[in-house]
Write a protein that holds these residues in place. Structure first.
Motif, PDB file in Angstrom:
ATOM      1  N   GLN A  98      85.684  14.102  31.437  1.00 32.60           N
ATOM      2  CA  GLN A  98      87.086  14.058  31.035  1.00 32.60           C
ATOM      3  C   GLN A  98      87.932  15.055  31.818  1.00 32.60           C
ATOM      4  OE1 GLN A  98      84.559  15.211  29.178  1.00 32.60           O
ATOM      5  NE2 GLN A  98      85.259  16.135  27.264  1.00 32.60           N
ATOM      6  N   CYS A  99      87.355  16.179  32.213  1.00 32.63           N
ATOM      7  CA  CYS A  99      88.106  17.149  33.021  1.00 32.63           C
ATOM      8  C   CYS A  99      88.425  16.568  34.394  1.00 32.63           C
ATOM      9  CB  CYS A  99      87.308  18.444  33.159  1.00 32.63           C
ATOM     10  SG  CYS A  99      87.195  19.398  31.630  1.00 32.63           S
ATOM     11  N   ARG A 100      87.440  15.912  34.992  1.00 23.96           N
ATOM     12  CA  ARG A 100      87.676  15.305  36.306  1.00 23.96           C
ATOM     13  C   ARG A 100      88.728  14.202  36.209  1.00 23.96           C
ATOM     14  NH1 ARG A 100      81.982  15.260  36.310  1.00 23.96           N
ATOM     15  NH2 ARG A 100      81.931  12.977  36.190  1.00 23.96           N
ATOM     16  N   GLU A 101      88.642  13.402  35.140  1.00 25.68           N
ATOM     17  CA  GLU A 101      89.576  12.282  35.026  1.00 25.68           C
ATOM     18  C   GLU A 101      90.994  12.742  34.709  1.00 25.68           C
ATOM     19  OE1 GLU A 101      87.844   9.526  32.262  1.00 25.68           O
ATOM     20  OE2 GLU A 101      86.437   8.742  33.780  1.00 25.68           O
ATOM     21  N   ARG A 102      91.144  13.795  33.921  1.00 30.75           N
ATOM     22  CA  ARG A 102      92.487  14.301  33.635  1.00 30.75           C
ATOM     23  C   ARG A 102      93.126  14.862  34.908  1.00 30.75           C
ATOM     24  NH1 ARG A 102      90.675  16.823  27.704  1.00 30.75           N
ATOM     25  NH2 ARG A 102      90.014  14.761  26.962  1.00 30.75           N
ATOM     26  N   GLU A 103      92.312  15.532  35.729  1.00 31.07           N
ATOM     27  CA  GLU A 103      92.842  16.021  37.010  1.00 31.07           C
ATOM     28  C   GLU A 103      93.219  14.856  37.912  1.00 31.07           C
ATOM     29  OE1 GLU A 103      91.513  18.678  40.887  1.00 31.07           O
ATOM     30  OE2 GLU A 103      90.547  19.064  38.953  1.00 31.07           O
ATOM     31  N   GLU A 104      92.399  13.814  37.907  1.00 30.00           N
ATOM     32  CA  GLU A 104      92.718  12.628  38.702  1.00 30.00           C
ATOM     33  C   GLU A 104      94.068  12.056  38.295  1.00 30.00           C
ATOM     34  OE1 GLU A 104      91.093   8.036  39.307  1.00 30.00           O
ATOM     35  OE2 GLU A 104      89.730   9.565  38.510  1.00 30.00           O
ATOM     36  N   GLY A 105      94.332  12.001  36.985  1.00 26.02           N
ATOM     37  CA  GLY A 105      95.608  11.491  36.507  1.00 26.02           C
ATOM     38  C   GLY A 105      96.777  12.345  36.940  1.00 26.02           C
ATOM     39  N   VAL A 106      96.603  13.667  36.900  1.00 22.55           N
ATOM     40  CA  VAL A 106      97.660  14.576  37.348  1.00 22.55           C
ATOM     41  C   VAL A 106      97.964  14.352  38.821  1.00 22.55           C
ATOM     42  CG1 VAL A 106      98.214  17.001  37.781  1.00 22.55           C
ATOM     43  CG2 VAL A 106      97.159  16.340  35.618  1.00 22.55           C
ATOM     44  N   ARG A 107      96.918  14.308  39.617  1.00 22.01           N
ATOM     45  CA  ARG A 107      97.122  14.159  41.071  1.00 22.01           C
ATOM     46  C   ARG A 107      97.784  12.827  41.411  1.00 22.01           C
ATOM     47  NH1 ARG A 107      94.924  18.053  44.124  1.00 22.01           N
ATOM     48  NH2 ARG A 107      93.311  19.415  43.235  1.00 22.01           N
TER      49      ARG A 107
ATOM     50  N   VAL B 186      82.843   4.856  23.487  1.00 24.02           N
ATOM     51  CA  VAL B 186      84.177   4.932  22.899  1.00 24.02           C
ATOM     52  C   VAL B 186      84.882   6.103  23.557  1.00 24.02           C
ATOM     53  CG1 VAL B 186      85.516   5.217  20.788  1.00 24.02           C
ATOM     54  CG2 VAL B 186      83.330   4.036  20.705  1.00 24.02           C
ATOM     55  N   SER B 187      86.037   5.867  24.119  1.00 24.73           N
ATOM     56  CA  SER B 187      86.708   6.931  24.873  1.00 24.73           C
ATOM     57  C   SER B 187      88.212   6.724  24.847  1.00 24.73           C
ATOM     58  CB  SER B 187      86.214   6.955  26.324  1.00 24.73           C
ATOM     59  OG  SER B 187      86.540   5.738  26.980  1.00 24.73           O
ATOM     60  N   VAL B 188      88.894   7.681  25.439  1.00 24.61           N
ATOM     61  CA  VAL B 188      90.330   7.591  25.666  1.00 24.61           C
ATOM     62  C   VAL B 188      90.545   7.542  27.183  1.00 24.61           C
ATOM     63  CG1 VAL B 188      92.517   8.855  25.485  1.00 24.61           C
ATOM     64  CG2 VAL B 188      90.971   8.761  23.539  1.00 24.61           C
ATOM     65  N   ASP B 189      91.542   6.826  27.623  1.00 26.25           N
ATOM     66  CA  ASP B 189      91.844   6.739  29.056  1.00 26.25           C
ATOM     67  C   ASP B 189      92.400   8.081  29.520  1.00 26.25           C
ATOM     68  OD1 ASP B 189      92.776   6.231  31.609  1.00 26.25           O
ATOM     69  OD2 ASP B 189      93.576   4.246  31.107  1.00 26.25           O
ATOM     70  N   ASP B 190      91.501   8.956  29.997  1.00 25.99           N
ATOM     71  CA  ASP B 190      91.911  10.304  30.363  1.00 25.99           C
ATOM     72  C   ASP B 190      92.699  10.356  31.664  1.00 25.99           C
ATOM     73  OD1 ASP B 190      90.998  12.004  28.261  1.00 25.99           O
ATOM     74  OD2 ASP B 190      88.944  11.654  28.897  1.00 25.99           O
ATOM     75  N   VAL B 191      92.486   9.387  32.549  1.00 30.48           N
ATOM     76  CA  VAL B 191      93.316   9.325  33.755  1.00 30.48           C
ATOM     77  C   VAL B 191      94.764   9.069  33.350  1.00 30.48           C
ATOM     78  CG1 VAL B 191      93.757   8.110  35.920  1.00 30.48           C
ATOM     79  CG2 VAL B 191      91.388   8.543  35.194  1.00 30.48           C
ATOM     80  N   ALA B 192      94.959   8.125  32.447  1.00 33.93           N
ATOM     81  CA  ALA B 192      96.313   7.841  31.946  1.00 33.93           C
ATOM     82  C   ALA B 192      96.883   9.044  31.215  1.00 33.93           C
ATOM     83  CB  ALA B 192      96.289   6.621  31.029  1.00 33.93           C
ATOM     84  N   GLY B 193      96.035   9.763  30.472  1.00 30.59           N
ATOM     85  CA  GLY B 193      96.510  10.943  29.742  1.00 30.59           C
ATOM     86  C   GLY B 193      96.974  12.045  30.669  1.00 30.59           C
TER      87      GLY B 193
ATOM     88  N   LYS C 226      94.274   4.247  24.134  1.00 29.27           N
ATOM     89  CA  LYS C 226      95.350   4.760  24.981  1.00 29.27           C
ATOM     90  C   LYS C 226      95.865   6.087  24.420  1.00 29.27           C
ATOM     91  CE  LYS C 226      95.569   1.473  28.033  1.00 29.27           C
ATOM     92  NZ  LYS C 226      95.188   1.759  29.440  1.00 29.27           N
ATOM     93  N   PRO C 227      96.068   7.077  25.266  1.00 28.72           N
ATOM     94  CA  PRO C 227      96.609   8.354  24.790  1.00 28.72           C
ATOM     95  C   PRO C 227      98.106   8.260  24.529  1.00 28.72           C
ATOM     96  CG  PRO C 227      96.367   8.412  27.166  1.00 28.72           C
ATOM     97  CD  PRO C 227      95.823   7.075  26.721  1.00 28.72           C
ATOM     98  N   GLU C 228      98.616   9.248  23.816  1.00 25.22           N
ATOM     99  CA  GLU C 228     100.037   9.273  23.449  1.00 25.22           C
ATOM    100  C   GLU C 228     100.579  10.681  23.659  1.00 25.22           C
ATOM    101  OE1 GLU C 228     102.736   8.936  19.357  1.00 25.22           O
ATOM    102  OE2 GLU C 228     100.572   8.515  19.320  1.00 25.22           O
ATOM    103  N   LEU C 229     101.731  10.797  24.278  1.00 26.78           N
ATOM    104  CA  LEU C 229     102.352  12.106  24.490  1.00 26.78           C
ATOM    105  C   LEU C 229     103.188  12.483  23.268  1.00 26.78           C
ATOM    106  CD1 LEU C 229     102.801  14.412  26.613  1.00 26.78           C
ATOM    107  CD2 LEU C 229     104.975  13.280  27.141  1.00 26.78           C
ATOM    108  N   VAL C 230     102.928  13.679  22.725  1.00 23.07           N
ATOM    109  CA  VAL C 230     103.686  14.203  21.589  1.00 23.07           C
ATOM    110  C   VAL C 230     104.496  15.396  22.101  1.00 23.07           C
ATOM    111  CG1 VAL C 230     103.571  15.179  19.270  1.00 23.07           C
ATOM    112  CG2 VAL C 230     101.879  13.474  19.998  1.00 23.07           C
TER     113      VAL C 230
END
Length: 334
Positions: free
Chosen positions: A190-199, A156-163, A320-324
């Motif tokens: 999750q740290c690697r995937e969040r950076e992937e999304g930023v890049r 169970v996870s959140v799409d961290d690349v999308a986040g 799916k993540p959500e921006l607040v």
């Protein structure tokens, strides 16, 4: 500890009668039940639940092993798991690895020895030796805040690349072209995937990206990263942090240095913990449904460990993540 034999002797009944009073009180007469319960209270007898479960072949205890109980995200996740477990008459024991591989391995070994029903696991390294060893022991587990091939286990996870991409695009849309990303330990998926999304979001934008890696996902590491940000020349005008605790630390560093947020430094966090909205400057954050993550993971584990015929069917659930958006970001060009 007082044993069941002593209770039976003192009450003048058989061991089987004491067992029935504890486990099936409806089959014992009211008078006998009352006498046995009085002796149990007098002697302080507690039944050996672990032995009972061992005989039954099924534990009523699930385990939750998380990265950091100092992070409110994991506290909310634990609440969701506990709710689902309690609905099924099960209990949850929670363990904290503190983002340390060796402590995680120690806990996994202990949980295997205790023959828990199953484990909800947010691993330090989902490809590490500790998890590989645990898999070989055959104890059911579900990965939380991670995903793996469905053939190995449910997750169970959140799409961290999308986040990560959500946060970066928001900063681009608010006019920033010099952006920093404060990341945690890259051993964490999750740290690697969040950076992937930023890049990926900044790839063709022309924006400049500075990446700072920290040793932990906590406020102190965020303060240190904030001090490092202040030394970059030219200084970025916006920063996205891999979680809210890092973002709160960066915010503290900016306030202490007299840097105005958001006019001189916009800040975005990740998780949307309760403290994000209550900060001195309320933080824009990428929201993860922590409680739903925990409940869903527990429901999957309960389903997989219930008595049924045929092979276990693993599932992958991705939210799916959500921006607040809050006061820590605004249009940079204003």
């Amino acid at each position: 500890m007082v044993g069941i034999k002593e209770v039976a002797r003192r009450a003048g009944v058989s061991i089987g009668t004491v067992s029935n009073v504890v486990n099936r009180p409806h089959v014992v007469s009211a008078a006998t039940r009352s006498r046995v319960l009085s002796v149990i209270e007098e002697l302080g007898y507690v039944r050996d639940e672990s032995a009972r479960q061992l005989r039954a072949g099924r534990s009523r205890i699930m385990a939750l092993l998380v990265l950091d109980l100092g992070n409110p995200f994991f506290v909310d996740l634990a609440r969701g798991a506990e709710e689902a477990a309690h609905d099924e008459g099960l209990n949850v024991i929670t363990c904290n690895s503190g983002q340390r591989v060796e402590l995680e391995a120690s806990y996994l070994s202990m949980l295997a020895e205790q023959r828990v029903r199953g484990v909800l696991l947010s691993p330090v390294d989902s490809n590490g030796a500790a998890l590989r060893t645990f898999r070989r022991r055959g104890i059911p587990y579900v990965l939380v805040d991670r995903n793996v091939p469905v053939a190995e286990a449910s997750s169970v996870s959140v799409d961290d690349v999308a986040g990560g991409a959500l946060a970066a695009r928001h900063l681009l849309e608010t006019g920033h072209t010099d952006i920093a990303f404060v990341n945690g330990p890259t051993i964490l998926t999750q740290c690697r995937e969040r950076e992937e999304g930023v890049r990926s979001a900044l790839e063709n934008s022309g924006a400049r990206l500075s990446v700072l890696e920290t040793g932990a996902l906590d406020v102190a590491s965020g303060r240190d990263a904030g001090a490092r940000l202040l030394g970059i020349s030219p200084r970025p005008t916006a920063v996205f942090c891999a979680n809210d605790l890092l973002a709160l630390g960066v915010l503290q560093a900016m306030v202490a240095a007299g840097v105005r947020v958001p006019s001189e430094m916009a800040i975005v966090g990740y998780d949307d913990i309760e403290f994000a909205g209550a900060a001195a400057v309320p933080l824009t954050s990428v929201r993860q449904p922590a409680k739903r993550l925990g409940r869903t993971a527990a429901e999957l584990l309960i389903a997989e460990t219930s008595e049924r015929e045929g092979p276990v069917e693993h599932r992958e659930v991705v939210f799916k993540p959500e921006l607040v958006v809050r006061a820590s970001t605004r249009l940079h060009r204003e």
